[in-house]
Design a protein around this motif. Sequence first.
Motif, PDB file in Angstrom:
ATOM      1  N   ARG A 191      29.840  34.491  44.594  1.00 20.24           N
ATOM      2  CA  ARG A 191      31.104  35.151  44.917  1.00 20.24           C
ATOM      3  C   ARG A 191      32.035  35.177  43.710  1.00 20.24           C
ATOM      4  O   ARG A 191      31.857  34.417  42.754  1.00 20.24           O
ATOM      5  N   GLU A 193      35.867  34.647  42.502  1.00 20.61           N
ATOM      6  CA  GLU A 193      37.140  34.007  42.835  1.00 20.61           C
ATOM      7  C   GLU A 193      38.193  34.509  41.853  1.00 20.61           C
ATOM      8  O   GLU A 193      38.015  34.404  40.639  1.00 20.61           O
ATOM      9  N   ARG A 194      39.269  35.013  42.370  1.00 18.46           N
ATOM     10  CA  ARG A 194      40.296  35.617  41.506  1.00 18.46           C
ATOM     11  C   ARG A 194      41.462  34.676  41.218  1.00 18.46           C
ATOM     12  O   ARG A 194      42.290  34.980  40.368  1.00 18.46           O
ATOM     13  N   GLN A 195      41.560  33.574  41.935  1.00 18.26           N
ATOM     14  CA  GLN A 195      42.642  32.621  41.728  1.00 18.26           C
ATOM     15  C   GLN A 195      42.058  31.227  41.497  1.00 18.26           C
ATOM     16  O   GLN A 195      41.053  30.868  42.128  1.00 18.26           O
ATOM     17  N   ARG A 201      31.509  32.291  40.942  1.00 18.58           N
ATOM     18  CA  ARG A 201      31.003  31.022  41.477  1.00 18.58           C
ATOM     19  C   ARG A 201      29.574  31.248  41.965  1.00 18.58           C
ATOM     20  O   ARG A 201      29.336  32.099  42.829  1.00 18.58           O
ATOM     21  N   HIS A 241      30.308  27.753  37.517  1.00 16.28           N
ATOM     22  CA  HIS A 241      31.456  28.663  37.402  1.00 16.28           C
ATOM     23  C   HIS A 241      31.383  29.375  36.054  1.00 16.28           C
ATOM     24  O   HIS A 241      31.141  28.735  35.020  1.00 16.28           O
ATOM     25  N   ASP A 276      34.958  39.249  47.413  1.00 18.81           N
ATOM     26  CA  ASP A 276      35.476  37.900  47.262  1.00 18.81           C
ATOM     27  C   ASP A 276      34.408  36.867  47.573  1.00 18.81           C
ATOM     28  O   ASP A 276      34.386  35.788  47.024  1.00 18.81           O
ATOM     29  N   ALA A 277      33.494  37.221  48.475  1.00 11.06           N
ATOM     30  CA  ALA A 277      32.404  36.303  48.819  1.00 11.06           C
ATOM     31  C   ALA A 277      31.277  37.104  49.417  1.00 11.06           C
ATOM     32  O   ALA A 277      31.463  37.792  50.401  1.00 11.06           O
TER      33      ALA A 277
END
Length: 700
Positions: A191, A193-195, A201, A241, A276-277
Amino acid sequence: MSIRHPGWLGLLLGALLVATTGASAGASRPQPNLETRLVVGDVARADSGVTTAWAGLDVRLDAGWHTYWRSAGDAGAPPEFDWTGSTNVADVTVEWPAPRRFSEQDIDTFGYEEHVLFPLRVRLQDGAAPAHLKLKAVLFVCSIICTQQEAQLEADIPATPHQPNDQGLIEEWRQSVPRETAPGLSVTALRIERQPKPQLRLEARAAPPLRAPDVFVDGNEAVSGGRAQVSNSSDGAVTIHVPLQGLDQAAAEQRLRVTLVDGDRAIEATLPVDADAVAAKSAPARPHAAAASLWSILGVALLGGFILNFMPCVFPVLSLKLVSLVDHDPAHAPSRRPAFLATAAGIIASFVALALVLSVLKAAGAEVGWGLQFQQPAFLVAMIVVLAAFGANLLGLFEIRLPWWIAGRLGGATGRNTMAGHAINGFVMTLLATPCSAPFVGTAVAFALSQAAPQILLVFTVLGLGMAAPYLGLAAAPRLATLFPRPGRWMLTLRAVAALAMIATASWLLRVLADISGVATAAVLAAVLLVPALILTMLRFPLRRTVAGAGVIVAIGLVLTAANVISPPDSPGRSDGIAWQKLAPADIAAQVRAGHTVFVDIGASWCVTCKVNEKLAIDSAAVRSRLTSDVVAVRADWTSHDDTIAAYLQSFGRYGLPFNVVFGPGAPAGIVLPELLTPQIVLDAIDTASTIPPKETDKT
């Protein structure tokens, strides 16, 4: 921060690097000793009429020099291929072996050092005619300087297979090309992750564990990935990551390609930029999707546990269910509700016990899976003894009479109408019903076994609730139990039938024990059980019945021994005319790359559902015709533990049997089939996998 540079900027960086080294500005610069050649391999003709030839661009460089992957990274440029002038060639697809990372301060590039062969899949226009391959290759090579090299190469592809050729060398390099599946390696979650900062990930599992993993991101010119940050969990899984740059400049509908490389193992997955996922795309039917919530998995587990009641694996112990439902004495217990609740409690307790054992084994680093207790001789011996005791008790050969203080608390374990007896029935019934997976059970188990101990316990408890649902329903509405016939003399016949079912189940487990530990071990155990059974029979029944019973028991023993000695289960070639090959993941990949369709069947002698699938689907005339003509048939026997089979199953997110998957030009990642097969399901999967999709020509 790393930024992505076009090829010309990479050359400029190389020139600046030379300038900063000072002293040798006027000296002669080193030049790469570049050797390139086109090699030709096999020609494969598919049933659809499409003919594919294999070739390779072999590139060799001096020590210290490297060239680039399809994505060069922060500098350099990927190779360029021009096939203009080729004859009888419809298109050429370049396959890219897994790259390595070259780091110079903050600049990372991806490519190959000293030697690489790019496999080439050549689709011919006319499969009956020879072809001529003409290539203009532009390669960017670097050491302390970067240069652009051009090669003009040609090769003839004959109309008929020729020997010797370079197919062996081509296949060697094709093994290092990342695919959507890889033996012993699986991407379990993927996925974006933007934050707080944009990053990728990736969660993966590997057997053996990953040693030095690296991740490469490409597929979108605007997006690049930084250096991987790896963290290992206690259960052997790994989380990686990767920082992402340029994500806000990429179109939402575009996709990223993610390549995980660890030594000589590599796997590839894709995901959309706006996700996002998402689940890893390593296989279309992976059950452990990252987006799956725990609540949805619990719902799947509940449904799967309920369906488990109707699976063929349960049939050998169906008699236990029937006896526990109808063997009720109103004088002893006016209500059947406690009996139903006790049986349900036994079922749930067995699932909890399995969860605890699997959690401990997983924490210790052992392989875990569904039904793997049937690979353990000690478990088989215990179950055979318990079943023999059940059968003898149902025949009235003995009654266990416990001391009054134990009986008062627990009741006779095998006595009639005791809560402990019903609970033990449920416990044993579940242990014997779990050698095979069922629809939705595999999904729940795969998710659970990829998690920590609390999740394993929770999912397995819900599986138990699902399997116990019929008993819980009868406990909630005891009036439904009045639909069963009232106990009477017919119960003697039912108990006799149930006893025979117990003996048949014990005989089946004896055969499984013979497969694992040898016929001698099974024969000794059978003798140990038969002798006291004969003695009890002579004490309880007249001589004529004793002789008849002894004859039946001896006949069963002789048949069982002959079956194991003369025709061992799952011996190669037992299915009519099917030339089964042994499971070798690398060979399967090679067959698929050669344009063949491959059907993989993994079973075990303790997997009843596997046997049902074999008889009703695989051995059907239509499926057998395909498996003996244009399909490569592969079979593996997991009766005893095998690390290769376990790793192969886990690469598909599966932990139990039965398991069937079909590969082919139309499904290089494989089509995983459901637990219950029909001939049409198998044939449809073979047709889909055999269909060659439109080729994606790589002409960078």
